[in-house]
Every structure is written in C-alpha cells, then in structure tokens.
Design a protein around this motif. Structure first.
Motif, PDB file in Angstrom:
ATOM      1  N   LEU A  57     -12.265   6.162  -8.820  1.00 15.22           N
ATOM      2  CA  LEU A  57     -11.510   6.237  -7.569  1.00 15.22           C
ATOM      3  C   LEU A  57     -10.343   7.189  -7.775  1.00 15.22           C
ATOM      4  CD1 LEU A  57     -10.685   4.990  -4.684  1.00 15.22           C
ATOM      5  CD2 LEU A  57      -9.271   3.405  -5.999  1.00 15.22           C
ATOM      6  N   LYS A  58     -10.165   8.105  -6.797  1.00  9.97           N
ATOM      7  CA  LYS A  58      -8.990   8.991  -6.826  1.00  9.97           C
ATOM      8  C   LYS A  58      -8.025   8.492  -5.763  1.00  9.97           C
ATOM      9  CE  LYS A  58     -11.624  13.192  -8.004  1.00  9.97           C
ATOM     10  NZ  LYS A  58     -12.115  14.477  -7.466  1.00  9.97           N
ATOM     11  N   PRO A  59      -7.092   7.583  -6.108  1.00 12.16           N
ATOM     12  CA  PRO A  59      -6.225   6.962  -5.102  1.00 12.16           C
ATOM     13  C   PRO A  59      -5.422   7.975  -4.283  1.00 12.16           C
ATOM     14  CG  PRO A  59      -5.956   5.897  -7.233  1.00 12.16           C
ATOM     15  CD  PRO A  59      -6.775   7.124  -7.461  1.00 12.16           C
ATOM     16  N   GLU A  60      -4.991   9.067  -4.907  1.00  7.56           N
ATOM     17  CA  GLU A  60      -4.159  10.063  -4.200  1.00  7.56           C
ATOM     18  C   GLU A  60      -4.945  10.831  -3.133  1.00  7.56           C
ATOM     19  OE1 GLU A  60      -2.607  12.635  -7.282  1.00  7.56           O
ATOM     20  OE2 GLU A  60      -2.065  10.837  -8.418  1.00  7.56           O
ATOM     21  N   ALA A  61      -6.257  10.871  -3.260  1.00  2.13           N
ATOM     22  CA  ALA A  61      -7.075  11.656  -2.319  1.00  2.13           C
ATOM     23  C   ALA A  61      -7.554  10.828  -1.130  1.00  2.13           C
ATOM     24  CB  ALA A  61      -8.279  12.239  -3.045  1.00  2.13           C
ATOM     25  N   LEU A  62      -7.410   9.515  -1.244  1.00  2.00           N
ATOM     26  CA  LEU A  62      -7.958   8.589  -0.246  1.00  2.00           C
ATOM     27  C   LEU A  62      -7.364   8.826   1.149  1.00  2.00           C
ATOM     28  CD1 LEU A  62     -10.041   6.317  -0.621  1.00  2.00           C
ATOM     29  CD2 LEU A  62      -8.144   4.714  -0.850  1.00  2.00           C
ATOM     30  N   GLN A  63      -8.248   8.989   2.150  1.00  2.00           N
ATOM     31  CA  GLN A  63      -7.803   9.245   3.528  1.00  2.00           C
ATOM     32  C   GLN A  63      -8.117   8.098   4.470  1.00  2.00           C
ATOM     33  OE1 GLN A  63      -9.404  12.938   5.009  1.00  2.00           O
ATOM     34  NE2 GLN A  63      -8.749  14.071   3.204  1.00  2.00           N
ATOM     35  N   VAL A  64      -8.791   7.065   3.968  1.00  4.71           N
ATOM     36  CA  VAL A  64      -9.148   5.940   4.838  1.00  4.71           C
ATOM     37  C   VAL A  64      -8.577   4.647   4.262  1.00  4.71           C
ATOM     38  CG1 VAL A  64     -11.269   7.009   5.710  1.00  4.71           C
ATOM     39  CG2 VAL A  64     -11.352   5.610   3.657  1.00  4.71           C
ATOM     40  N   ASP A  65      -8.466   3.648   5.129  1.00  5.66           N
ATOM     41  CA  ASP A  65      -7.943   2.353   4.698  1.00  5.66           C
ATOM     42  C   ASP A  65      -9.098   1.572   4.064  1.00  5.66           C
ATOM     43  OD1 ASP A  65      -6.357   0.164   4.323  1.00  5.66           O
ATOM     44  OD2 ASP A  65      -6.644  -0.611   6.355  1.00  5.66           O
ATOM     45  N   LEU A  66      -9.135   1.575   2.762  1.00  5.31           N
ATOM     46  CA  LEU A  66     -10.286   1.024   2.045  1.00  5.31           C
ATOM     47  C   LEU A  66      -9.807   0.368   0.755  1.00  5.31           C
ATOM     48  CD1 LEU A  66     -13.558   1.424   1.996  1.00  5.31           C
ATOM     49  CD2 LEU A  66     -13.036   3.165   0.307  1.00  5.31           C
ATOM     50  N   LYS A  67     -10.283  -0.861   0.520  1.00  6.73           N
ATOM     51  CA  LYS A  67      -9.940  -1.518  -0.743  1.00  6.73           C
ATOM     52  C   LYS A  67     -11.223  -1.892  -1.477  1.00  6.73           C
ATOM     53  CE  LYS A  67      -5.341  -2.925   0.399  1.00  6.73           C
ATOM     54  NZ  LYS A  67      -5.402  -2.177   1.683  1.00  6.73           N
ATOM     55  N   PRO A  68     -11.773  -0.952  -2.242  1.00  3.19           N
ATOM     56  CA  PRO A  68     -13.023  -1.242  -2.942  1.00  3.19           C
ATOM     57  C   PRO A  68     -12.818  -2.366  -3.965  1.00  3.19           C
ATOM     58  CG  PRO A  68     -12.348   1.058  -3.219  1.00  3.19           C
ATOM     59  CD  PRO A  68     -11.210   0.356  -2.601  1.00  3.19           C
ATOM     60  N   LYS A  69     -13.755  -3.329  -3.977  1.00  3.89           N
ATOM     61  CA  LYS A  69     -13.573  -4.516  -4.822  1.00  3.89           C
ATOM     62  C   LYS A  69     -13.814  -4.232  -6.306  1.00  3.89           C
ATOM     63  CE  LYS A  69     -14.555  -9.417  -4.880  1.00  3.89           C
ATOM     64  NZ  LYS A  69     -15.316 -10.492  -4.256  1.00  3.89           N
ATOM     65  N   TYR A  70     -14.834  -3.418  -6.588  1.00  4.66           N
ATOM     66  CA  TYR A  70     -15.194  -3.161  -7.987  1.00  4.66           C
ATOM     67  C   TYR A  70     -14.967  -1.689  -8.321  1.00  4.66           C
ATOM     68  CZ  TYR A  70     -17.545  -7.554  -6.967  1.00  4.66           C
ATOM     69  OH  TYR A  70     -17.819  -8.838  -6.556  1.00  4.66           O
ATOM     70  N   ILE A  71     -13.898  -1.422  -9.054  1.00  3.75           N
ATOM     71  CA  ILE A  71     -13.563  -0.047  -9.437  1.00  3.75           C
ATOM     72  C   ILE A  71     -13.464   0.026 -10.958  1.00  3.75           C
ATOM     73  CG2 ILE A  71     -11.705   1.695  -9.423  1.00  3.75           C
ATOM     74  CD1 ILE A  71     -13.246   1.659  -6.827  1.00  3.75           C
TER      75      ILE A  71
END
Ligand code: IMP
Ligand code: MG
Length: 178
Positions: free
Chosen positions: A133-147
C-alpha cells in the motif's frame, strides 16, 4: 542480484523473497482465523496479483473458491487513472464473504472500482488483501483490512508487479533508483 536494469531503468532490491513470503504467511494466518467456518470467495486481480494469489492460497486452510478478474489502469510508471474491466467474475458471490487479492494499492481507484462492482452482486462482506500500500498516493476513502507492507510513493517492480509488462517474474520486490 541487488541492482537490475529493466527497459533502461535501474532498480534496487527493496523487499527480499523471504520477507515477502513470511508476510504472505502472516496475512494468510489472519484470514484463516477471521473466516474460520465461513464461505469465502477470493477474487484475485490479474495480472499483478498472480504471484501473491498463488503463495497466499497455499497457506489458506478454509473451504473456499478463487475467482480471477482483470483490469487495466497502468501505462509505464504512472497511473493513468482510467480503469476498464477486461475479464469479469464468473461464479456467484451472493451471501459469500469476499476477499479481494491485490498486489499493490496506489491511488486506490482500481480497488474502489472493483469493490463497487462486487457490491452489486450482494456478497455477505468484502475485504481487501494487498501485499503493498502506498498511503501517500491514496485518492479514495479506503481502509484495506489485510496489508503486508506500507511503502513510499515510488515505483516498484517484481513479484507480479511490472514495468510495461516486464519484471513480473522477479522473486524479490525492487524499487526504482532515484
Ligand atoms: P491504483 O488504481 O492507482 O491503486 O493502481 C493499482 C494498480 O496499478 C495495481 O494493481 C498495479 O497493477 C499497478 N501499480 C500501482 N503501483 C505500481 C508500482 O509501483 N509498480 C507496478 N505497478 C503498480
Ligand atoms: Mg494490479
């Protein structure tokens, strides 16, 4: 091989195979625990997730199915933002718990699109398992459970991730040299 060249670009080793595989095992253990006794359908997003899907599924001890879907959102080293479904879901997921398997979440647009698509089919639940996961690039409201790994906003290669089709076969994950 610590440094490699792919299509004229230089990449350094970033996450070694043994670290990847032990993280995959950890992710599978969480999923095995969380879904014990429940009907699960894994949905692997091709092409990038093929290695993760294979290694992850070998560690899953649930009675489950796996489906493969294909989208395309990348050209070269920058996300184009346009997403197209190429191959759709064949099996029924109504009343099933769905776990989407992704290689990497960058802007999150791909996974957001897929979640919306799957939600129309009335599954019991939908969660996301992504190795990266690239947290800084994220553009949507999303909380992936398994990272597996949260990483910097840099271009990665290997273990399924490609640069214009090349590098998917690499067993380690590499980062483009800056
Ligand atoms: P997103 O829609 O921006 O989240 O992009 C998701 C897709 O783009 C992933 O499933 C990958 O196939 C691809 N992708 C994103 N970041 C990288 C990267 O660093 N290297 C290779 N492919 C990437
Ligand atoms: Mg992908």
């Amino acid at each position: 091989m610590q440094t490699i060249q792919v299509l004229g670009r230089t990449f350094d080793i970033f996450i070694q195979e043994d670290k990847i595989l032990s993280m995959v095992k950890t992710l599978a253990e969480s999923i095995n625990q969380d879904y014990a006794g429940k009907p699960v359908v894994f949905v692997a997003v091709l092409n990038g997730s093929f290695m993760l899907a294979s290694d992850l599924m070998k560690q899953i001890n649930l009675a489950c199915r796996i489906e493969f879907i294909k989208t395309s959102s990348y050209a070269g080293t920058q996300s184009t933002g346009s997403i197209k479904e190429l191959i759709g879901l064949k099996g029924d997921i109504t009343g099933h718990h769905v776990v989407i398997i992704e290689d990497i979440i960058d802007t999150g647009l791909t996974i957001d699109y897929i979640i919306n698509l799957l939600q129309e089919k009335n599954p019991e639940s939908i969660e996301v398992c992504s190795l990266l996961l690239k947290p800084e690039a994220l553009q949507v409201d999303l909380k992936p459970k398994y990272i597996g790994f949260e990483v910097e906003n840099k271009f990665l290669l290997g273990y399924g991730l490609d640069y214009d089709g090349f590098g998917r076969n690499l067993k380690h994950i590499y980062v483009e040299k800056s």
